[in-house]
Design an enzyme around this catalytic site. Sequence first.
Site, short mmCIF file in Angstrom:
data_model
loop_
_atom_site.label_atom_id
_atom_site.label_comp_id
_atom_site.label_asym_id
_atom_site.label_seq_id
_atom_site.Cartn_x
_atom_site.Cartn_y
_atom_site.Cartn_z
N LYS A 235 -50.24 -46.79 -94.68
CA LYS A 235 -48.40 -47.04 -94.86
C LYS A 235 -48.20 -46.18 -94.37
O LYS A 235 -47.71 -45.01 -94.15
CB LYS A 235 -48.06 -46.73 -96.45
CG LYS A 235 -47.04 -46.29 -96.80
CD LYS A 235 -45.78 -47.71 -95.98
CE LYS A 235 -44.77 -47.94 -96.27
NZ LYS A 235 -43.50 -46.19 -96.44
N LYS B 200 -44.71 -44.62 -104.35
CA LYS B 200 -45.95 -43.84 -103.70
C LYS B 200 -46.95 -43.00 -104.50
O LYS B 200 -48.04 -43.21 -104.21
CB LYS B 200 -45.31 -42.85 -101.91
CG LYS B 200 -44.10 -42.70 -101.38
CD LYS B 200 -43.89 -42.05 -100.03
CE LYS B 200 -43.06 -42.39 -99.19
NZ LYS B 200 -42.23 -43.66 -99.46
N ASP C 173 -44.96 -49.39 -100.25
CA ASP C 173 -45.93 -48.40 -101.11
C ASP C 173 -47.28 -49.53 -101.49
O ASP C 173 -47.89 -49.41 -101.80
CB ASP C 173 -44.93 -47.50 -101.55
CG ASP C 173 -43.96 -46.53 -100.62
OD1 ASP C 173 -44.59 -46.56 -99.33
OD2 ASP C 173 -43.02 -46.55 -101.22
N GLY D 18 -37.07 -49.65 -93.81
CA GLY D 18 -36.17 -49.59 -94.50
C GLY D 18 -34.68 -49.15 -93.38
O GLY D 18 -33.71 -49.53 -93.31
N GLY E 33 -40.70 -43.91 -92.74
CA GLY E 33 -40.33 -42.82 -93.31
C GLY E 33 -40.54 -42.20 -91.30
O GLY E 33 -40.06 -42.88 -90.65
#
Length: 306
Positions: free
Chosen positions: A33, A251, A194, A69, A36
């Site tokens: 995944k 997560k 996630d 995001g 971030g």
Amino acid sequence: MSTRKHTALPKAQILIEALPWLTRHHGKTVVIKFGGNAMVDEELKAAFAQDVVFLRQSGLKPVVVHGGGPQISAQLDKQGLVSEFKAGLRVTTPEAMDVVRMVLAGQVQRELVGLLNQHGPLAVGMTGEDAHTITATQHRPEIDGELVDIGRVGQITAIDPGAIQALLDDGRIPVISSIARSQDDGHVYNVNADTAAAALAAALGAETLMVLTDVEGLYEDWPNSDDVISKLTASQLEKLLPELSSGMVPKMEGCLFAVRNGVNTARVIDGRVQHSILLEIFTDEGIGTMVVPDGQDVTHTQGGVR
């Protein structure tokens, strides 16, 4: 000549240290995944692409799942649409869903495919809509005892990994945007990346699920201490879930789902560290937090296990 020998030796030792891990993971599927900081920092993005290609060239079968995001929020701002969150999830109106789809499939995924394909004709981008890979129904979170409508946010109801498996069998690296087809009304849904990665890891019978985060791992006693739990069982994790920060919940729930559904290990690793994937898979130290199925010994380290 003796000097040259001397400087090259550490490189050989690093390669040799990787040998048992290379042997152990050869031919295995690894679902990663991507998210971030690793997703927005140019250097980290390039290092991530190198790592994934390295896994593929080392005989593993990497699958990349991504959300987006920050990029979605930026595009919504640009179009004058408000980003609203309820229960940690983005309220997704039909207009917002168009933006989500455009950003994930048309921007984030394309960029990642481009970075991977600098190294050869490897990556193929797709979304969960393709070949009915991810099917979802509307997710209504419970807030203060009531089910709330947050729009086109999906809860996964089915995974068909056939198209991904075909790409893996062909030596490709599938890059999947976390958008799902609707089970019932012909629309598409935005699904948590996630959650999507965990569901795909289970459906593919992956060896490992790796989730990149912006923290070092799961902290033992945050905020009082920054000691990271290096390894824990599914049941130990389940007990900790109610205490976790909202960002960590999907997560860790994903990790829990994966190891309870046939995936051997699930790991949360620090995506802010360059080449964190290689460090995690090919070195004895490992970084981040590893979740293993119940019944595995978490007290000692041995070759191939932490």
